[in-house]
Design an enzyme around this catalytic site. Structure first.
Site, PDB file in Angstrom:
ATOM      1  N   HIS A 520      10.124  -4.839   5.749  1.00 13.52           N
ATOM      2  CA  HIS A 520      10.075  -6.040   6.560  1.00 13.52           C
ATOM      3  C   HIS A 520       9.471  -5.686   7.916  1.00 13.52           C
ATOM      4  CE1 HIS A 520      13.755  -7.466   3.999  1.00 13.52           C
ATOM      5  NE2 HIS A 520      12.642  -7.406   3.311  1.00 13.52           N
TER       6      HIS A 520
HETATM    7  C1  LIG Z   1      10.635  -3.003  -2.491  1.00 10.29           C
HETATM    8  C2  LIG Z   1      10.423  -4.290  -1.717  1.00 10.29           C
HETATM    9  C3  LIG Z   1      11.367  -5.314  -1.794  1.00 10.29           C
HETATM   10  C4  LIG Z   1      11.171  -6.482  -1.057  1.00 10.29           C
HETATM   11  N1  LIG Z   1      12.085  -7.505  -1.199  1.00 10.29           N
HETATM   12  C5  LIG Z   1      11.942  -8.625  -0.462  1.00 10.29           C
HETATM   13  C6  LIG Z   1      12.871  -9.702  -0.601  1.00 10.29           C
HETATM   14  O1  LIG Z   1      13.775  -9.657  -1.425  1.00 10.29           O
HETATM   15  N2  LIG Z   1      12.717 -10.792   0.205  1.00 10.29           N
HETATM   16  C7  LIG Z   1      11.699 -10.890   1.098  1.00 10.29           C
HETATM   17  O2  LIG Z   1      11.630 -11.895   1.814  1.00 10.29           O
HETATM   18  N3  LIG Z   1      10.766  -9.912   1.198  1.00 10.29           N
HETATM   19  C8  LIG Z   1      10.860  -8.786   0.439  1.00 10.29           C
HETATM   20  N4  LIG Z   1       9.915  -7.803   0.526  1.00 10.29           N
HETATM   21  C9  LIG Z   1       8.755  -8.026   1.390  1.00 10.29           C
HETATM   22  C10 LIG Z   1       7.686  -8.832   0.657  1.00 10.29           C
HETATM   23  O3  LIG Z   1       7.318  -8.185  -0.512  1.00 10.29           O
HETATM   24  C11 LIG Z   1       6.486  -9.036   1.589  1.00 10.29           C
HETATM   25  O4  LIG Z   1       6.932  -9.792   2.707  1.00 10.29           O
HETATM   26  C12 LIG Z   1       5.359  -9.807   0.947  1.00 10.29           C
HETATM   27  O5  LIG Z   1       5.014  -9.282  -0.304  1.00 10.29           O
HETATM   28  C13 LIG Z   1       4.148  -9.796   1.889  1.00 10.29           C
HETATM   29  O6  LIG Z   1       3.057 -10.481   1.314  1.00 10.29           O
HETATM   30  P1  LIG Z   1       1.587 -10.236   1.873  1.00 10.29           P
HETATM   31  O7  LIG Z   1       0.688 -11.117   1.088  1.00 10.29           O
HETATM   32  O8  LIG Z   1       1.606 -10.400   3.361  1.00 10.29           O
HETATM   33  O9  LIG Z   1       1.264  -8.684   1.623  1.00 10.29           O
HETATM   34  P2  LIG Z   1       1.305  -7.772   0.309  1.00 10.29           P
HETATM   35  O10 LIG Z   1       2.211  -8.321  -0.705  1.00 10.29           O
HETATM   36  O11 LIG Z   1       1.543  -6.383   0.766  1.00 10.29           O
HETATM   37  O12 LIG Z   1      -0.174  -7.866  -0.259  1.00 10.29           O
HETATM   38  C14 LIG Z   1      -1.270  -7.334   0.437  1.00 10.29           C
HETATM   39  C15 LIG Z   1      -2.350  -6.928  -0.546  1.00 10.29           C
HETATM   40  O13 LIG Z   1      -3.516  -6.563   0.213  1.00 10.29           O
HETATM   41  C16 LIG Z   1      -4.108  -5.422  -0.375  1.00 10.29           C
HETATM   42  N5  LIG Z   1      -4.882  -4.727   0.667  1.00 10.29           N
HETATM   43  C17 LIG Z   1      -4.417  -4.017   1.720  1.00 10.29           C
HETATM   44  N6  LIG Z   1      -5.425  -3.560   2.466  1.00 10.29           N
HETATM   45  C18 LIG Z   1      -6.574  -3.991   1.887  1.00 10.29           C
HETATM   46  C19 LIG Z   1      -7.947  -3.840   2.210  1.00 10.29           C
HETATM   47  N7  LIG Z   1      -8.341  -3.165   3.280  1.00 10.29           N
HETATM   48  N8  LIG Z   1      -8.869  -4.413   1.388  1.00 10.29           N
HETATM   49  C20 LIG Z   1      -8.486  -5.111   0.275  1.00 10.29           C
HETATM   50  N9  LIG Z   1      -7.176  -5.270  -0.076  1.00 10.29           N
HETATM   51  C21 LIG Z   1      -6.238  -4.738   0.733  1.00 10.29           C
HETATM   52  C22 LIG Z   1      -2.935  -4.614  -0.902  1.00 10.29           C
HETATM   53  O14 LIG Z   1      -3.363  -3.752  -1.943  1.00 10.29           O
HETATM   54  C23 LIG Z   1      -1.970  -5.710  -1.380  1.00 10.29           C
HETATM   55  O15 LIG Z   1      -2.148  -6.013  -2.741  1.00 10.29           O
HETATM   56  C24 LIG Z   1      10.048  -6.635  -0.223  1.00 10.29           C
HETATM   57  C25 LIG Z   1       9.092  -5.611  -0.163  1.00 10.29           C
HETATM   58  C26 LIG Z   1       9.265  -4.453  -0.917  1.00 10.29           C
HETATM   59  C27 LIG Z   1       8.214  -3.389  -0.870  1.00 10.29           C
END
Ligand SMILES: Cc1cc2nc3c(=O)[nH]c(=O)nc-3n(C[C@H](O)[C@H](O)[C@H](O)COP(=O)(O)OP(=O)(O)OC[C@H]3O[C@@H](n4cnc5c(N)ncnc54)[C@H](O)[C@@H]3O)c2cc1C
Length: 593
Positions: A520
């Site tokens: 987080h």
């Molecule tokens: C083990 C775990 C448990 C969690 N449990 C919870 C929960 O229960 N409740 C909750 O609210 N949140 C939880 N979270 C947090 C939640 O997963 C994240 O808040 C959420 O997935 C964020 O979404 P996002 O789209 O911002 O980023 P992400 O899901 O991280 O996606 C970003 C994507 O961008 C890609 N990327 C990165 N850099 C580049 C680049 N330069 N070029 C191209 N692609 C790139 C990555 O490969 C990734 O696939 C948890 C996280 C983890 C790791």
């Protein structure tokens, strides 16, 4: 030299929750939408069949689903007097990678922030005096958006995910069995709470006895078969206990794959390219418009992808790094307090209390990512902070997220005090207590502080020669006082559960990157009402480059005491609505409501 490709209308960088939501919302415009994801394609049920998805060595200890830090990492230090060093093994947080991002291996704990969380500066200053938000060098800010403005978008995410729970406040009327402290919901949860197992039931009884208000934790694990408004069908959770850090092979956890892909991948104007790592955002000669990104494919070839609008959804740490590497916005300087990019990096502070019984079999292996009972009496400003020396708070929960023997019982040392960390005595303690123990967890806010920030490392570079991101972060007295207070309240409940013995594990000392805490991470691309104090406006639009939007928890000005993703999603839905209703009609800086 990068090969230039034909222009697309909308370009999404990364493909986790934020980009998948945005793609689905914008697909109806008919514009061409391209998402670039650095890692591989995966479709949960096909790639993670239940027969092999419960491999703790592969998925937890060998970190099969997470970012490979030998390819890309960041440097870490606690304060500016230290030299930051590269994180060579994931620990405190687990960065997602691959299609669906961390949404594939999250727990599904789906929280809304409190109305007062969005007014952290003005609300606390008014109630406790101006010094309450500036002590310990805090740099707390209001968000520029209110709970009421986000409520319909929270509701959309709940319906997308089939969130299981019980409303505590329906249109201003407090409801029995729900969270009495939550902001008003317009609608009940789309699904009833998960049926409760024994340990959370004991917790709820004890919490009521000591005068608190327990309720079922809101869950993105299906309490019953569910069809979401996009037509995606999810199955009832079987409580296998392999949610967090694993993909669900059972269509029972809300993820981008299970909730959005069945609809999104039928859209002819949407394309996903995997193995495409974005290195930089390219600006026009005035530096006021993003014209393209440069990315590298799996064979090391460089491409330039032009686009009408660029939306970053690469997770906060990568989003902030891309802004800094591309020279977008003024970098934050902790000495002067000037600049905004990288400012107000924050995190979460957690602690726990284990309880051990002789006479109760709790079967911890019957679990789900968000299965449990929780009290919110000490979150946000749900209690009087007068004289306590801190602001903010957190929730206390007994969740049976998992009973995974290798990770949870070996890794987390859920054994009574004075048990050695290995050897025959440790084994005997695990064997004796495995079925008869449970953990109360506290999940606390981290306020923003002048010395906590993100910038580019002056020394360490990645395989492409780009500076790594540098994280400078530590807890301050605000967090320690708050977390100690929460741990004491959790201990009150633990005692009322009448175990044979309990073991409190307060969070002491500096933040450490080694043990897992939460993924987080927040801040660094913070939102606000003016360009002087924020990177993006309340529609996630860059103040400096209006055809660039930065999604994700980087926008949080500080981190409230809840899991972030529902708020990240709500902000994404709100931004998508503004892009459709305003931006596409008149591209340029959006008028703030
Ligand atoms: C083990 C775990 C448990 C969690 N449990 C919870 C929960 O229960 N409740 C909750 O609210 N949140 C939880 N979270 C947090 C939640 O997963 C994240 O808040 C959420 O997935 C964020 O979404 P996002 O789209 O911002 O980023 P992400 O899901 O991280 O996606 C970003 C994507 O961008 C890609 N990327 C990165 N850099 C580049 C680049 N330069 N070029 C191209 N692609 C790139 C990555 O490969 C990734 O696939 C948890 C996280 C983890 C790791």
């Amino acid at each position: 030299m990068a090969t230039k490709l034909p222009e697309v209308d909308i370009l999404l960088v990364g493909f986790g929750w934020t980009s998948a939501i945005m793609a689905q919302e914008l697909a109806e415009t008919g514009l061409s939408i391209l998402a670039l994801e650095r890692s591989a394609w995966r479709d949960t049920p096909a790639d993670m069949a239940p027969t092999f998805d419960q491999d703790e060595l592969r998925y937890y200890w060998r970190q099969h689903l997470f970012q490979n830090v030998s390819h890309d990492t960041l440097t870490i230090r606690n304060n500016t007097s230290q030299t930051a060093l590269p994180m060579r093994r994931l620990g405190s947080f687990l960065l997602g990678t691959g299609v669906g991002g961390a949404g594939v291996h999250w727990n599904g704990q789906i929280w809304r922030f409190l109305p007062s969380d969005f007014l952290a500066k003005s609300h606390n200053a008014q109630r406790y005096g101006p010094q309450s938000v500036t002590q310990y060098d805090m740099t707390v800010q209001d968000w520029g958006v209110t709970y009421e403005e986000l409520e319909p978008h929270y509701d959309t995410f709940d319906k997308l995910c089939g969130t299981a729970g019980k409303a505590g406040n329906l249109r201003g009327q407090i409801q029995p069995g729900g969270n009495p402290f939550e902001g008003p919901r317009q609608n009940e949860f789309p699904a009833p709470p998960l049926p409760m197992t024994y340990a959370p039931t004991l917790f709820a009884k004890a919490a009521s006895e000591v005068g608190y208000h327990p309720f079922p934790h809101p869950a993105g694990n299906m309490s019953q078969p569910y069809q979401n408004p996009l037509g995606a069908q999810l199955g009832q959770c079987t409580y296998c206990g392999f949610c967090e850090k694993f993909a669900c092979g059972n269509y029972s956890k809300a993820t981008p794959q299970t909730t959005l892909f069945p609809s999104l991948f039928t859209k002819p104007n949407f394309t996903l390219k995997t193995g495409a790592e974005v290195l930089k955002i390219n600006l026009d000669s005035n530096g006021k418009r993003a014209v393209s990104v440069t990315y590298v494919d799996g064979e090391g070839r460089e491409w330039e992808q032009p686009a009408g609008a660029i939306l970053l959804g690469a997770y906060i740490l990568h989003n902030v790094r891309l802004l800094l590497l591309s020279g977008i916005g003024k970098p934050y300087n902790p000495q002067t307090g000037e600049g905004v990019v990288g400012k107000n990096y924050a995190y979460q502070i957690t602690s726990s209390v284990h309880v051990f019984y002789d006479d109760k079999i709790l079967n911890p292996f019957i679990g789900a990512g968000a299965l449990g009972m929780v009290v919110d009496d000490f979150n946000g400003d749900n209690f009087d902070h007068s004289g306590k020396g801190f602001i903010g708070g957190g929730y206390i929960a007994l969740l049976t997220t998992n009973g995974r023997p290798v990770e949870w019982y070996a890794g987390s040392h859920i054994v009574p005090k004075d048990t050695p960390n290995w050897g025959p005595k440790w084994k005997a303690a695990v064997a004796k207590n495995y079925l008869k123990s449970a953990t109360l967890a506290t999940h606390g806010a981290v306020m923003s502080h002048r010395g906590n920030y993100l910038d580019l490392d002056p020394t360490y570079r990645d395989i492409y020669g780009r500076p790594m991101l540098r994280m400078t972060f530590d807890y301050t007295d605000n967090e320690h006082k708050m977390s100690d207070f929460l741990t004491d309240r959790a201990t009150d409940i633990a005692k009322a559960m009448r175990p044979r013995e309990f073991r409190a594990n307060p969070r002491k000392g500096s933040w450490s990157v080694v043990p897992y805490q939460t993924t987080h991470n927040t801040g660094g691309a913070i939102m606000g009402a003016t360009p002087q104090d924020s990177v993006v406006n309340t529609y996630m639009q860059s103040w400096d480059v209006p055809n660039l939007f930065v999604m994700g928890a980087g926008a949080f000005p500080q981190n409230p005491g809840y899991n972030p993703t529902a708020t990240v999603a709500a902000l994404t839905y709100r931004a998508a609505a503004a892009i459709k209703s305003q931006y596409l009609k008149a591209p340029g800086a959006l008028v703030q409501a």
